[in-house]
Each structure stands twice: as structure tokens, then as C-alpha cells.
Scaffold this active site. Structure first.
Site, mmCIF file in Angstrom:
data_model
loop_
_atom_site.group_PDB
_atom_site.id
_atom_site.type_symbol
_atom_site.label_atom_id
_atom_site.label_comp_id
_atom_site.label_asym_id
_atom_site.label_seq_id
_atom_site.Cartn_x
_atom_site.Cartn_y
_atom_site.Cartn_z
ATOM 1 N N ARG A 173 0.773 -1.280 -0.067
ATOM 2 C CA ARG A 173 -0.048 -0.140 0.165
ATOM 3 C C ARG A 173 1.028 1.475 0.080
ATOM 4 N NH1 ARG A 173 -2.115 -3.767 -1.182
ATOM 5 N NH2 ARG A 173 -3.846 -4.759 -0.217
ATOM 6 N N SER A 251 -10.734 2.723 4.569
ATOM 7 C CA SER A 251 -10.144 2.552 5.899
ATOM 8 C C SER A 251 -9.105 3.700 6.514
ATOM 9 C CB SER A 251 -8.998 1.366 5.509
ATOM 10 O OG SER A 251 -9.474 0.411 4.743
ATOM 11 N N GLU A 355 -3.988 6.264 6.791
ATOM 12 C CA GLU A 355 -4.059 6.152 5.472
ATOM 13 C C GLU A 355 -4.098 7.329 4.728
ATOM 14 O OE1 GLU A 355 -4.982 2.339 3.402
ATOM 15 O OE2 GLU A 355 -6.377 3.228 2.324
HETATM 16 P P1 NAP Z 1 -9.920 -7.632 5.697
HETATM 17 O O1 NAP Z 1 -10.327 -8.267 4.676
HETATM 18 O O2 NAP Z 1 -10.473 -7.902 7.267
HETATM 19 O O3 NAP Z 1 -8.359 -8.148 6.046
HETATM 20 C C1 NAP Z 1 -7.417 -7.500 7.399
HETATM 21 C C2 NAP Z 1 -6.037 -8.050 6.870
HETATM 22 O O4 NAP Z 1 -6.062 -9.322 6.713
HETATM 23 C C3 NAP Z 1 -5.568 -7.447 5.614
HETATM 24 O O5 NAP Z 1 -4.512 -6.753 6.025
HETATM 25 C C4 NAP Z 1 -5.497 -8.321 4.476
HETATM 26 O O6 NAP Z 1 -4.379 -8.240 3.891
HETATM 27 C C5 NAP Z 1 -5.101 -9.524 5.343
HETATM 28 N N1 NAP Z 1 -5.973 -10.693 4.801
HETATM 29 C C6 NAP Z 1 -6.904 -11.200 4.952
HETATM 30 N N2 NAP Z 1 -7.118 -12.363 4.323
HETATM 31 C C7 NAP Z 1 -6.136 -12.790 3.691
HETATM 32 C C8 NAP Z 1 -5.236 -13.841 2.954
HETATM 33 N N3 NAP Z 1 -6.212 -14.873 2.497
HETATM 34 N N4 NAP Z 1 -4.301 -13.830 2.557
HETATM 35 C C9 NAP Z 1 -3.196 -12.794 3.130
HETATM 36 N N5 NAP Z 1 -3.765 -11.638 3.840
HETATM 37 C C10 NAP Z 1 -5.228 -11.676 4.049
HETATM 38 O O7 NAP Z 1 -9.423 -6.295 5.609
HETATM 39 P P2 NAP Z 1 -10.270 -4.890 5.331
HETATM 40 O O8 NAP Z 1 -9.784 -3.769 6.017
HETATM 41 O O9 NAP Z 1 -11.639 -5.292 5.168
HETATM 42 O O10 NAP Z 1 -10.010 -4.575 3.487
HETATM 43 C C11 NAP Z 1 -10.393 -5.492 2.685
HETATM 44 C C12 NAP Z 1 -9.356 -5.585 1.455
HETATM 45 O O11 NAP Z 1 -9.346 -4.182 1.117
HETATM 46 C C13 NAP Z 1 -8.000 -5.851 2.162
HETATM 47 O O12 NAP Z 1 -7.373 -6.515 1.039
HETATM 48 C C14 NAP Z 1 -7.348 -4.364 2.196
HETATM 49 O O13 NAP Z 1 -6.043 -4.452 2.125
HETATM 50 C C15 NAP Z 1 -8.066 -3.526 1.076
HETATM 51 N N6 NAP Z 1 -7.889 -2.168 1.234
HETATM 52 C C16 NAP Z 1 -7.107 -1.417 0.512
HETATM 53 C C17 NAP Z 1 -6.807 -0.363 0.598
HETATM 54 C C18 NAP Z 1 -6.063 0.712 -0.019
HETATM 55 O O14 NAP Z 1 -5.470 -0.068 -1.284
HETATM 56 N N7 NAP Z 1 -5.582 1.635 0.130
HETATM 57 C C19 NAP Z 1 -7.678 0.644 1.395
HETATM 58 C C20 NAP Z 1 -8.488 -0.156 2.366
HETATM 59 C C21 NAP Z 1 -8.838 -1.505 2.046
HETATM 60 P P3 NAP Z 1 -4.375 -7.395 2.487
HETATM 61 O O15 NAP Z 1 -4.239 -6.020 3.241
HETATM 62 O O16 NAP Z 1 -2.908 -7.546 2.045
HETATM 63 O O17 NAP Z 1 -5.310 -7.731 1.603
#
Ligand code: NAP
Length: 363
Positions: A173, A251, A355
């Protein structure tokens, strides 16, 4: 250059409310505001701000910024550079998009052509130009995987440059544009490589469970888009004017990535504080590190979903989103974020990193 300046000056306005340019709906006015529909106008704006001795802020989709209550004292330049061009060779699709294109419209267009690579990135608010800045990612895909190059205006040298993936220094990110060279480049277009009729990415448990529940055995790209949109909606992570829980920047904190030793320490603290370490959700990240769920830490530290603080609060659907409940101020957001950060640090020893980009807070 004279023409660039003329076009820029024609679009220049004064004292423009910024709240309505953001998904948070918070913040004061821009002293000056203009829209740049081309890199030439952008250049005109940059030169004008410099000649006036004014600070410059480059605005994209407004989905990841918190504007100060006093607004921004300089020029806000909104990037509106449009255009989508694709070239297909075999199963490889090279797609170039103007930085001002709406990201989710680009994703939808790719899915309707059955091009794989963006399906898990559905429903993310904001513009194309923002995607390399924080190496946008979700549900097992991130921009660095499909990124080919970008074109940007280099403010140090005042000309357009093309940058490769290595030069962008992508991380979790993050990128060079978010770290060591925050204010040097203005991205004008991005080129990606997609796969025609490619297979969808279904790595994350949330997605697997969605398809299992729906009895879909071989989901198409369009099914994955629908699934991601449904999951995001259930967390109020799709902008919807009918859903007050989505008046946010998504987020508010980045999911922390810590060393293995730090994780052991966190588990120890969790055990003494919440009586168990069994359910700390964790995932392996690069270089042997561990990725944690910021939302989980926030809730366990005592900030439940639906928590209120004046006119702001925490979303009822996701602990990671600070929301504007109506009439919220930037001061309230900063205070609430500070309290969350302090509490998570004292309970788990983890320092959460915000963020969004903070605009106009220097004064
Ligand atoms: P979430 O799905 O509750 O996940 C929380 C954390 O667990 C994240 O860091 C996610 O990694 C990790 N995770 C969950 N399943 C995984 C798997 N199978 N393998 C590896 N890592 C896993 O998170 P959330 O906050 O609701 O967000 C959903 C998705 O949206 C996430 O992928 C998050 O990164 C993404 N998001 C991105 C941004 C951005 O690009 N700025 C902003 C908000 C949310 P990852 O973060 O690597 O996915």
C-alpha cells in the site's frame, strides 16, 4: 506555455468549498481551485502557483483525503485528464488510462471486456492517478501486479517523465510517491497489462466463502466483481449516498505489518489484556513478517463499531472506517483517530499509521 497558462487561468476559481470534492464531506475552502484536463493545463497551474508563491495540492477523486477545517491556503489543482486506450496482442491487453478517469468505471469496462487483473479491485473509490501512489490493493490483487508504466509531470525538472515499476518502488500500500518523493510528481496517465479471457483471482477466504455459499463452482470475472462489491458493501466500503456509514475515507489506518518478534510480543500483551491470543488474525507478509488486521486491533482495544465522538464516529459496519455522521469536523476526526491510535498502542504496542492524506494541516 502562454496557451497553457491561458487555459489554466480560465478555469481558476477562488474560495471553493473542498468538502464536496471529498468522500468524507469535511473541510474548509481552497483559496484557489482549478481543474486540469491536460498535462499542459497542469503545467500552467504549477507555474502559476509558483509565480504567486502559493502552496499546491493535487486532488484526484477526493476519496483518501482529510481537509482541515480552515481549508487550504494555496492552489488546489484537480486532475481531470481523461482517455482510455487499449491494444490487444494475443491474450495480452495493454491499457493506458488518463489519471482523471474514475477507477471503478475503468474496472467495470475491463470486466465487460472479460479482461482479468482488476476484478478484486472493484468498488474502490478514487481516480486512476491514485492507484500507483498507494499501490492500491484488495482481496489478493494489487496494482503493482498489472502495472507497466506511468507518465508524470516532474515538478523538479518541469517536464513529463515515464516511470517503470522499479522506479515506482512499490511496497505494501505504498510507493516512492507516498514516501521519499511525496510532492515531486503529478501522475498524468497509467499503463497496465491485463489478460484477455484470463482466470479470476480468488485467493481470499471472504471470496471463497461467498462462492461456496452461492454454490458457484467456477466464477467468471464478472462474478468476482459482483462478489467483491457485495463484500465491500457489507462493510460500507462502497460509496453510497444512502449509506451514512460510507461517508468516510474507507480504511482510516493501514493494516500493520510487523516483524515475527514483534508479533510474539503483541500476542503476549493480548493474552494479559484480553485473556487470549488464539484468535489474533494474522497472515504472512513479505520478508517473513506478519500482517495484522487493524480493524480487529481497534475493536479489541475498546472502539466498537458504531462508537460516536461528537459528529464523527466509527462505522457500524467496519471498525477501520471513521465516518462523518453529519456536520463532522476535521478536528473531531483527528481527535478520534488520536484516541484510537493511543489506545491500540497502549493495549497491543502497535502504532497504527493513518492512510489518508492530510490537507491544510500545516497552519
Ligand atoms: P480484511 O479483509 O479484514 O483483512 C484484514 C487484513 O488481513 C488485511 O491486511 C489483509 O491483507 C489480510 N488478509 C485477509 N485475508 C488474507 C489472505 N487470505 N491472505 C493474506 N492476507 C489476508 O481487511 P479490510 O480492512 O476489510 O480490507 C479488505 C481489503 O481491502 C483488504 O485486502 C485491504 O488491503 C483492502 N484495502 C485496500 C486499501 C488501499 O489500497 N488503500 C484500503 C482499504 C482496504 P491485505 O491488506 O494484503 O489484503
Amino acid at each position: 506555455m502562454a496557451k497553457d497558462n491561458q487555459e489554466f487561468e480560465e478555469s481558476l476559481s477562488e474560495n471553493v468549498p473542498l468538502a464536496e470534492c471529498t468522500t468524507f464531506g469535511i473541510g474548509g475552502q481552497a483559496r484557489y481551485f482549478a481543474e486540469a484536463t491536460s498535462s499542459e493545463v497542469l503545467r500552467g497551474g504549477v507555474a502559476w502557483a509558483k509565480s504567486q508563491g502559493l502552496p499546491l495540492f493535487v486532488l484526484g477523486g477526493g476519496s483518501n483525503i482529510l481537509v482541515a477545517d480552515d481549508g487550504f491556503p494555496g492552489l488546489v489543482l484537480r486532475v481531470r485528464i481523461r482517455g482510455l486506450h487499449s491494444r490487444i496482442e494475443g491474450d495480452k491487453v495493454t491499457l493506458t488510462a488518463g489519471a482523471g478517469e474514475d477507477w471503478d468505471k475503468v474496472v467495470a469496462a475491463c470486466i465487460s471486456n472479460n479482461w482479468a487483473g482488476f476484478e478484486c479491485l472493484s468498488g474502490i473509490p478514487g481516480s486512476v492517478g491514485a492507484t500507483p501512489i498507494q499501490n492500491v490493493g484488495a482481496y489478493g490483487q494489487e496494482i503493482s501486479e498489472t502495472f507497466v508504466s506511468l507518465e508524470a509531470l516532474d515538478l523538479e525538472r518541469a517536464y513529463l517523465v515515464t516511470m517503470t515499476p522499479d522506479e515506482c518502488e512499490f511496497g505494501y500500500r505504498t510507493s516512492r510517491f507516498k514516501t521519499r518523493e511525496r510532492d515531486r510528481f503529478i501522475i498524468t496517465s497509467v499503463t497496465y497489462r491485463l489478460t484477455a479471457d484470463g482466470r479470476p483471482t480468488i485467493r481470499y477466504l471472504d471470496l471463497q466463502l461467498y462462492f461456496k455459499g452461492g454454490g458457484i463452482k467456477s466464477p467468471a470475472l464478472s462474478d468476482v466483481r459482483e462478489a467483491v462489491l457485495a463484500i465491500r458493501r457489507s462493510k460500507a466500503m462502497v460509496i453510497d449516498i444512502g449509506d451514512p456509514d460510507s461517508r468516510s475515507v474507507g480504511s482510516f489506518f493501514v493494516n500493520p505489518v510487523v516483524t515475527r518478534e514483534a508479533f510474539e510480543e503483541i500476542k503476549k500483551r493480548a493474552r494479559s489484556f484480553i485473556g487470549s491470543d488464539k484468535d489474533i488474525p494474522s497472515y504472512s507478509a513479505s520478508s517473513g513478517r506478519v500482517k495484522l488486521s487493524a480493524a480487529w486491533l481497534i475493536e479489541r482495544a475498546g472502539f466498537e463499531r458504531g462508537y460516536t465522538y461528537g459528529n464523527v464516529g466509527i462505522s457500524q459496519k467496519h471498525a477501520l472506517a471513521i465516518i462523518n455522521r453529519g456536520g463532522g469536523t476535521a478536528r473531531e476526526v483527528v481527535e478520534l483517530a488520536g484516541r484510537i491510535k493511543l489506545r491500540v498502542r497502549s493495549v497491543f504496542g502497535v502504532t497504527l499509521v493513518p492512510e489518508p492524506v492530510f490537507v491544510g494541516f500545516d497552519r
